[in-house]
Scaffold this active site. Sequence first.
Site, PDB file in Angstrom:
ATOM      1  N   HIS A 152       5.349   8.574  -0.662  1.00 49.41           N
ATOM      2  CA  HIS A 152       4.598   7.715  -0.062  1.00 49.41           C
ATOM      3  C   HIS A 152       6.070   6.877   0.455  1.00 49.41           C
ATOM      4  O   HIS A 152       6.550   6.029  -0.544  1.00 49.41           O
ATOM      5  CB  HIS A 152       3.765   6.749  -1.059  1.00 49.41           C
ATOM      6  CG  HIS A 152       3.315   5.474  -0.357  1.00 49.41           C
ATOM      7  ND1 HIS A 152       1.826   5.187  -0.472  1.00 49.41           N
ATOM      8  CD2 HIS A 152       3.800   4.491   0.633  1.00 49.41           C
ATOM      9  CE1 HIS A 152       1.699   3.985   0.612  1.00 49.41           C
ATOM     10  NE2 HIS A 152       2.821   3.799   0.895  1.00 49.41           N
ATOM     11  N   HIS A 195       7.916   4.133   3.487  1.00 52.73           N
ATOM     12  CA  HIS A 195       8.096   3.544   4.876  1.00 52.73           C
ATOM     13  C   HIS A 195       9.370   3.342   5.221  1.00 52.73           C
ATOM     14  O   HIS A 195      10.197   2.836   4.780  1.00 52.73           O
ATOM     15  CB  HIS A 195       7.409   1.988   4.398  1.00 52.73           C
ATOM     16  CG  HIS A 195       6.036   1.726   4.181  1.00 52.73           C
ATOM     17  ND1 HIS A 195       4.919   1.586   4.898  1.00 52.73           N
ATOM     18  CD2 HIS A 195       5.509   1.706   2.795  1.00 52.73           C
ATOM     19  CE1 HIS A 195       3.806   1.596   4.065  1.00 52.73           C
ATOM     20  NE2 HIS A 195       4.074   1.680   2.961  1.00 52.73           N
ATOM     21  N   ARG A 207       9.628   2.656   8.882  1.00 49.29           N
ATOM     22  CA  ARG A 207      10.046   1.736   9.971  1.00 49.29           C
ATOM     23  C   ARG A 207      10.325   2.404  11.146  1.00 49.29           C
ATOM     24  O   ARG A 207      10.473   3.639  10.893  1.00 49.29           O
ATOM     25  CB  ARG A 207      10.737   0.155   9.750  1.00 49.29           C
ATOM     26  CG  ARG A 207      10.408  -0.394   8.485  1.00 49.29           C
ATOM     27  CD  ARG A 207       8.866  -0.778   7.972  1.00 49.29           C
ATOM     28  NE  ARG A 207       8.677  -1.607   6.913  1.00 49.29           N
ATOM     29  CZ  ARG A 207       7.645  -1.819   6.295  1.00 49.29           C
ATOM     30  NH1 ARG A 207       6.605  -1.216   6.713  1.00 49.29           N
ATOM     31  NH2 ARG A 207       7.553  -2.274   5.220  1.00 49.29           N
ATOM     32  N   ASN A 253       2.125   3.115   9.377  1.00 52.99           N
ATOM     33  CA  ASN A 253       1.836   1.725   9.924  1.00 52.99           C
ATOM     34  C   ASN A 253       3.095   1.090  10.418  1.00 52.99           C
ATOM     35  O   ASN A 253       3.495  -0.060  10.334  1.00 52.99           O
ATOM     36  CB  ASN A 253       1.503   1.128   8.526  1.00 52.99           C
ATOM     37  CG  ASN A 253       2.583   0.681   7.552  1.00 52.99           C
ATOM     38  OD1 ASN A 253       3.644   1.748   7.629  1.00 52.99           O
ATOM     39  ND2 ASN A 253       2.691  -0.306   6.869  1.00 52.99           N
ATOM     40  N   LYS A 262      -3.657   8.945   6.863  1.00 55.54           N
ATOM     41  CA  LYS A 262      -3.453   7.673   6.045  1.00 55.54           C
ATOM     42  C   LYS A 262      -4.761   6.708   6.293  1.00 55.54           C
ATOM     43  O   LYS A 262      -5.020   6.460   7.454  1.00 55.54           O
ATOM     44  CB  LYS A 262      -2.462   6.857   6.202  1.00 55.54           C
ATOM     45  CG  LYS A 262      -2.310   5.851   5.641  1.00 55.54           C
ATOM     46  CD  LYS A 262      -2.119   5.832   3.863  1.00 55.54           C
ATOM     47  CE  LYS A 262      -1.966   4.401   3.551  1.00 55.54           C
ATOM     48  NZ  LYS A 262      -0.937   3.985   2.689  1.00 55.54           N
ATOM     49  N   HIS A 281      -5.283   3.900   0.916  1.00 55.27           N
ATOM     50  CA  HIS A 281      -4.848   2.801   0.444  1.00 55.27           C
ATOM     51  C   HIS A 281      -6.174   2.125  -0.091  1.00 55.27           C
ATOM     52  O   HIS A 281      -7.148   1.474   0.497  1.00 55.27           O
ATOM     53  CB  HIS A 281      -4.449   1.533   1.566  1.00 55.27           C
ATOM     54  CG  HIS A 281      -3.895   0.426   1.086  1.00 55.27           C
ATOM     55  ND1 HIS A 281      -2.547   0.052   0.955  1.00 55.27           N
ATOM     56  CD2 HIS A 281      -4.590  -0.623   0.384  1.00 55.27           C
ATOM     57  CE1 HIS A 281      -2.461  -1.178   0.231  1.00 55.27           C
ATOM     58  NE2 HIS A 281      -3.599  -1.916  -0.001  1.00 55.27           N
ATOM     59  N   HIS A 300      -0.356   4.603  -4.673  1.00 53.33           N
ATOM     60  CA  HIS A 300       0.218   3.519  -5.235  1.00 53.33           C
ATOM     61  C   HIS A 300      -0.955   2.746  -6.164  1.00 53.33           C
ATOM     62  O   HIS A 300      -1.318   1.611  -6.007  1.00 53.33           O
ATOM     63  CB  HIS A 300       0.768   2.513  -4.396  1.00 53.33           C
ATOM     64  CG  HIS A 300       0.127   1.968  -3.078  1.00 53.33           C
ATOM     65  ND1 HIS A 300      -1.244   1.736  -3.086  1.00 53.33           N
ATOM     66  CD2 HIS A 300       0.636   1.933  -1.873  1.00 53.33           C
ATOM     67  CE1 HIS A 300      -1.561   1.232  -1.828  1.00 53.33           C
ATOM     68  NE2 HIS A 300      -0.525   1.697  -1.078  1.00 53.33           N
ATOM     69  N   LEU A 314       1.698  -5.160  -2.071  1.00 49.85           N
ATOM     70  CA  LEU A 314       0.278  -4.620  -2.340  1.00 49.85           C
ATOM     71  C   LEU A 314       0.049  -3.133  -2.426  1.00 49.85           C
ATOM     72  O   LEU A 314       0.729  -2.465  -1.991  1.00 49.85           O
ATOM     73  CB  LEU A 314      -0.338  -5.136  -0.962  1.00 49.85           C
ATOM     74  CG  LEU A 314      -0.395  -6.562  -0.421  1.00 49.85           C
ATOM     75  CD1 LEU A 314      -1.003  -6.961   0.850  1.00 49.85           C
ATOM     76  CD2 LEU A 314      -1.406  -7.291  -1.609  1.00 49.85           C
ATOM     77  N   ASP A 333       6.587   3.864  -2.293  1.00 47.99           N
ATOM     78  CA  ASP A 333       6.405   2.948  -1.526  1.00 47.99           C
ATOM     79  C   ASP A 333       7.242   1.790  -1.131  1.00 47.99           C
ATOM     80  O   ASP A 333       7.196   0.737  -0.785  1.00 47.99           O
ATOM     81  CB  ASP A 333       5.067   2.128  -2.157  1.00 47.99           C
ATOM     82  CG  ASP A 333       4.319   1.223  -1.328  1.00 47.99           C
ATOM     83  OD1 ASP A 333       4.258   1.234  -0.038  1.00 47.99           O
ATOM     84  OD2 ASP A 333       3.534   0.271  -1.596  1.00 47.99           O
ATOM     85  N   HIS A 346      11.381  -5.288   4.152  1.00 46.58           N
ATOM     86  CA  HIS A 346      11.212  -6.133   5.003  1.00 46.58           C
ATOM     87  C   HIS A 346      12.547  -7.099   5.278  1.00 46.58           C
ATOM     88  O   HIS A 346      13.265  -7.206   3.995  1.00 46.58           O
ATOM     89  CB  HIS A 346      10.231  -7.171   4.538  1.00 46.58           C
ATOM     90  CG  HIS A 346       8.782  -6.535   4.753  1.00 46.58           C
ATOM     91  ND1 HIS A 346       8.117  -6.579   5.607  1.00 46.58           N
ATOM     92  CD2 HIS A 346       7.927  -5.752   3.499  1.00 46.58           C
ATOM     93  CE1 HIS A 346       6.934  -6.028   5.376  1.00 46.58           C
ATOM     94  NE2 HIS A 346       6.770  -5.346   4.123  1.00 46.58           N
ATOM     95  N   ALA A 390       4.681  -8.571   2.107  1.00 48.03           N
ATOM     96  CA  ALA A 390       4.452  -7.655   0.961  1.00 48.03           C
ATOM     97  C   ALA A 390       5.219  -6.385   1.096  1.00 48.03           C
ATOM     98  O   ALA A 390       5.239  -5.670   2.209  1.00 48.03           O
ATOM     99  CB  ALA A 390       2.771  -7.313   0.852  1.00 48.03           C
TER     100      ALA A 390
HETATM  101  C1  NCD Z   1       3.469  -1.982   2.648  1.00 52.35           C
HETATM  102  C2  NCD Z   1       4.464  -2.175   4.176  1.00 52.35           C
HETATM  103  O1  NCD Z   1       5.133  -3.151   3.955  1.00 52.35           O
HETATM  104  O2  NCD Z   1       4.137  -1.596   4.737  1.00 52.35           O
HETATM  105  N1  NCD Z   1       3.452  -3.188   1.736  1.00 52.35           N
HETATM  106  C3  NCD Z   1       3.445  -3.139   0.634  1.00 52.35           C
HETATM  107  O3  NCD Z   1       3.221  -3.999  -0.131  1.00 52.35           O
HETATM  108  N2  NCD Z   1       3.405  -1.951  -0.176  1.00 52.35           N
HETATM  109  C4  NCD Z   1       2.111  -1.345   3.020  1.00 52.35           C
HETATM  110  C5  NCD Z   1       1.625  -0.674   2.080  1.00 52.35           C
HETATM  111  O4  NCD Z   1       1.628   0.251   1.505  1.00 52.35           O
HETATM  112  O5  NCD Z   1       0.672  -1.227   1.539  1.00 52.35           O
HETATM  113 ZN    ZN Z   2       2.734   1.643   1.363  1.00 54.33          ZN
END
Ligand code: NCD
Ligand code: ZN
Length: 344
Positions: A13, A15, A17, A41, A99, A136, A174, A219, A247, A251, A263
């Site tokens: 899992h 991210h 971007r 996402n 997802k 999720h 998660h 989250l 996860d 950011h 988050a």
């Molecule tokens: C994730 C994100 O920033 O894309 N944020 C997070 O707090 N985990 C989204 C997600 O997996 O919920």
């Molecule tokens: Zn995530």
Amino acid sequence: MSTLTIARPDDWHLHLRDGAMMRAVLPHSAQHFARAIIMPNLVPPVVTSAQAMAYRDRILAALPEGMAFEPLMTLYLTEDTDPDDVAAAHASGLVKAVKLYPAGATTNSASGVADFGKIRATLDRMADIGLPLCVHGEVTDADIDIFDREAVFIDRVLDPLRRATPGLRVVMEHITTSDAVDYARAQGDDLGATITVQHLMLDRNHMLVGGIRPHYYCLPILKRGSHRAALVAAATGTDTRFFLGTDSAPHATDTKENACGCAGCFTAPIALSCIAELFDEAGALDRLEAFTSLNGPAFYGLPPNTEQITLTKGAPIIIPDPVPTDSGTVTVFDPGRPVHWQVQ
Ligand code: NCD
Ligand code: ZN
């Protein structure tokens, strides 16, 4: 034990971007992980197989010379998803999971699902072809307390959805509560569950006592210590349905250190160091490889990686500097306690 050699891990899992942010963070995953399930996402989200193929190409093009990394693509499930497109993306080998974000549950989830009746045909098709659904697992109802949203989701959404779609392979993503651990343990091998670095290392006191720590905000939100203990027991135990999904969610620092902070924890650079520290503390280093490198591939029906990595134990590691991007830096997760393991 001060040296540990294991099959190269995967991240189930992640991210990454897009654009300059992706180029900045991708090497931090590729240096330790062979493969990763890539979250869809983006803005706009990765909904169609054509979008997933284009995103995969952008990731591979951003990979520095000499680094090997296989992005395992996912599709973002919407109420308008076309089951035929999903099936074709699976048949071609491009897409490894779909997802499900409940609409409004987390970062960039506005296009997620509000009416679960509208995704029925897609779920049925996925059950037929054996394509996993990554979930999720939080309800978004305003009257449900944020700390209860995962447990309520299991009762109100996840369990009914699984009963209505026999054979659907599901990953509870998660997980953060003992409720989720207990539910997962009671299911068959069509259910897996990922656990993050931050939920294994921290509880909500770490985030809120003595000052609010925005880099611990993610989250689903960190829960009380007894839930963390249940997650550690699950990860370090012998049940093969639990595996690592970091996860890692970058950011820009100023959007985290903000009156309304985003988050997500950016853990990729030190994820394996933290996990090794935890397994060491739990006296479970002999089960680290299962959690990071074996259970995930087994669930997804993929072979484990044949390459290996070695971790060594020594003086506490130094948390890496913030990673520069074109939209400011990204602060690396710091668990706030010594971590002695390092990937060679
Ligand atoms: C994730 C994100 O920033 O894309 N944020 C997070 O707090 N985990 C989204 C997600 O997996 O919920
Ligand atoms: Zn995530």
